[in-house]
Design a protein around this motif. Structure first.
Motif, PDB file in Angstrom:
ATOM      1  N   GLN A  97     -48.878  10.662  -5.813  1.00 35.06           N
ATOM      2  CA  GLN A  97     -47.874  11.424  -6.758  1.00 35.06           C
ATOM      3  C   GLN A  97     -46.972  12.056  -6.052  1.00 35.06           C
ATOM      4  N   ASN A  98     -47.012  12.679  -4.859  1.00 42.16           N
ATOM      5  CA  ASN A  98     -45.946  13.458  -4.139  1.00 42.16           C
ATOM      6  C   ASN A  98     -44.695  12.430  -3.578  1.00 42.16           C
ATOM      7  N   ALA A  99     -45.338  11.266  -3.159  1.00 37.38           N
ATOM      8  CA  ALA A  99     -44.573  10.090  -2.760  1.00 37.38           C
ATOM      9  C   ALA A  99     -43.574   9.416  -3.982  1.00 37.38           C
ATOM     10  N   GLN A 100     -44.271   9.483  -5.031  1.00 41.84           N
ATOM     11  CA  GLN A 100     -43.600   9.039  -6.432  1.00 41.84           C
ATOM     12  C   GLN A 100     -42.344   9.766  -6.850  1.00 41.84           C
ATOM     13  N   LYS A 101     -42.815  11.228  -6.686  1.00 40.19           N
ATOM     14  CA  LYS A 101     -41.777  12.137  -7.070  1.00 40.19           C
ATOM     15  C   LYS A 101     -40.665  12.067  -6.101  1.00 40.19           C
ATOM     16  N   LEU A 118     -34.679  10.466  -5.133  1.00 36.67           N
ATOM     17  CA  LEU A 118     -33.864   9.478  -4.247  1.00 36.67           C
ATOM     18  C   LEU A 118     -33.321   8.477  -5.317  1.00 36.67           C
ATOM     19  N   ASP A 119     -33.959   7.785  -6.032  1.00 39.06           N
ATOM     20  CA  ASP A 119     -33.610   6.863  -6.956  1.00 39.06           C
ATOM     21  C   ASP A 119     -32.542   7.562  -8.001  1.00 39.06           C
ATOM     22  N   GLU A 120     -32.576   8.843  -8.414  1.00 36.75           N
ATOM     23  CA  GLU A 120     -31.664   9.447  -9.170  1.00 36.75           C
ATOM     24  C   GLU A 120     -30.305   9.686  -8.450  1.00 36.75           C
ATOM     25  N   SER A 137     -34.926   1.759   0.588  1.00 40.05           N
ATOM     26  CA  SER A 137     -36.105   0.851   0.825  1.00 40.05           C
ATOM     27  C   SER A 137     -36.496   1.128   2.333  1.00 40.05           C
ATOM     28  N   GLY A 138     -37.742   0.827   2.898  1.00 40.78           N
ATOM     29  CA  GLY A 138     -37.921   0.810   4.158  1.00 40.78           C
ATOM     30  C   GLY A 138     -38.814   1.912   4.725  1.00 40.78           C
ATOM     31  N   TYR A 139     -39.136   2.840   3.860  1.00 45.12           N
ATOM     32  CA  TYR A 139     -39.523   4.306   4.225  1.00 45.12           C
ATOM     33  C   TYR A 139     -40.895   4.595   3.379  1.00 45.12           C
ATOM     34  N   LYS A 140     -41.528   5.631   4.131  1.00 47.54           N
ATOM     35  CA  LYS A 140     -42.530   6.082   3.471  1.00 47.54           C
ATOM     36  C   LYS A 140     -41.958   7.509   3.120  1.00 47.54           C
ATOM     37  N   TYR A 141     -42.058   7.790   1.644  1.00 43.67           N
ATOM     38  CA  TYR A 141     -41.638   9.127   1.228  1.00 43.67           C
ATOM     39  C   TYR A 141     -42.481  10.254   0.884  1.00 43.67           C
ATOM     40  N   SER A 142     -41.992  11.565   1.083  1.00 41.32           N
ATOM     41  CA  SER A 142     -42.919  12.565   0.790  1.00 41.32           C
ATOM     42  C   SER A 142     -41.972  13.807   0.222  1.00 41.32           C
ATOM     43  N   TRP A 143     -42.548  14.546  -0.646  1.00 47.38           N
ATOM     44  CA  TRP A 143     -41.793  15.663  -1.052  1.00 47.38           C
ATOM     45  C   TRP A 143     -41.950  16.775  -0.277  1.00 47.38           C
ATOM     46  N   GLN A 171     -33.443  20.317  -2.364  1.00 44.98           N
ATOM     47  CA  GLN A 171     -34.641  20.114  -2.355  1.00 44.98           C
ATOM     48  C   GLN A 171     -34.574  18.888  -1.289  1.00 44.98           C
ATOM     49  N   TYR A 172     -35.712  18.844  -0.165  1.00 47.97           N
ATOM     50  CA  TYR A 172     -35.792  18.168   0.665  1.00 47.97           C
ATOM     51  C   TYR A 172     -36.916  17.084   0.740  1.00 47.97           C
ATOM     52  N   VAL A 173     -36.487  15.631   0.871  1.00 46.92           N
ATOM     53  CA  VAL A 173     -37.553  14.652   0.717  1.00 46.92           C
ATOM     54  C   VAL A 173     -37.384  13.845   2.351  1.00 46.92           C
ATOM     55  N   LYS A 174     -38.858  13.876   2.597  1.00 47.11           N
ATOM     56  CA  LYS A 174     -38.983  13.361   4.129  1.00 47.11           C
ATOM     57  C   LYS A 174     -39.223  11.839   3.961  1.00 47.11           C
ATOM     58  N   LEU A 175     -38.465  11.098   5.057  1.00 49.23           N
ATOM     59  CA  LEU A 175     -38.484   9.544   4.894  1.00 49.23           C
ATOM     60  C   LEU A 175     -39.101   9.261   6.487  1.00 49.23           C
TER      61      LEU A 175
END
Length: 215
Positions: free
Chosen positions: A21-25, A30-32, A123-129, A141-145
């Protein structure tokens, strides 16, 4: 299954669900950002860039600006101007009075170019909130790639997004060698009036320059 094992399985399942869920959020945010960038006719950015590596005693700072329109760009950074007109890239170095002209390689999907600065994370990354910070009254708000490819020399990238505008505030990249680079957006303007030649290289402006044509 004994009670302890049941609890352990439920705990592990709970962590996995939370991480998903964290990755989806994170990806949704980032899609926004990416979708909003594509709605603008053009974008003009003033930025600050810093490079730091304590082990090698490196600490550098510089400023620059870039104008983006679709895949076209006009970048001024560290005394060098780089223009992409859709077909060729023109690198102008006033200090050396030299210009390099090269073709854009569309097949090189990994090439880092200014026009990918605001969408490279698609694309090309694992995502986390990651963390939420209040910076000068702005909620960032930071997103880690984390790059999926093991060949990537970057350990991780933090993308700071302004929660209100959905614009990128900064990018913090940490390399596997300990080098940390930070790009901070000082000014983000959209749909600006630009001259029709803003992304055009005019050779006659540089009569004494050596021109190196690579293609």
């Amino acid at each position: 299954m004994n009670k302890f094992l049941k609890v352990a399985v439920l705990f592990i399942f709970g962590i996995s669900t939370f991480q998903a869920q964290n990755a989806q959020k994170a990806k949704a945010l980032l899609d926004e950002v990416s979708a909003k960038v594509k709605t603008y006719e053009n974008i003009v950015i003033d930025f600050k860039y810093s490079l730091n590596n304590p082990k090698e005693n490196i600490n550098q700072e510089s400023k620059g600006n870039v104008t983006l329109k679709g895949n076209l760009y006009n970048l001024n950074f560290m005394g060098i101007t780089k223009i992409f007109d859709g077909k060729k890239i023109y690198t102008i170095v006033p200090e050396d009075e030299e210009i390099t002209i090269s073709k854009y390689d569309e097949s090189d999907k990994d090439a880092v170019t200014p026009n990918k600065m605001l969408t490279f994370f698609d694309s090309g990354y694992k995502y986390s909130w990651d963390i939420l910070q209040n910076i000068k009254g702005r909620k960032i708000q930071y997103v880690k790639l984390v790059p999926i490819s093991s060949k990537d020399q970057r350990k991780e990238i933090l993308v700071g997004v302004d929660v209100q505008t959905k614009h990128i505030y900064n990018l913090i990249e940490t390399g596997k060698n300990g080098t940390r680079t930070t790009l901070t957006v000082n000014s983000f303007k959209t749909n600006q009036p630009l001259s029709k030649n803003h992304f055009t290289f005019t050779e006659s402006k540089y009569p004494n320059y050596y021109i190196n044509r690579l293609d």
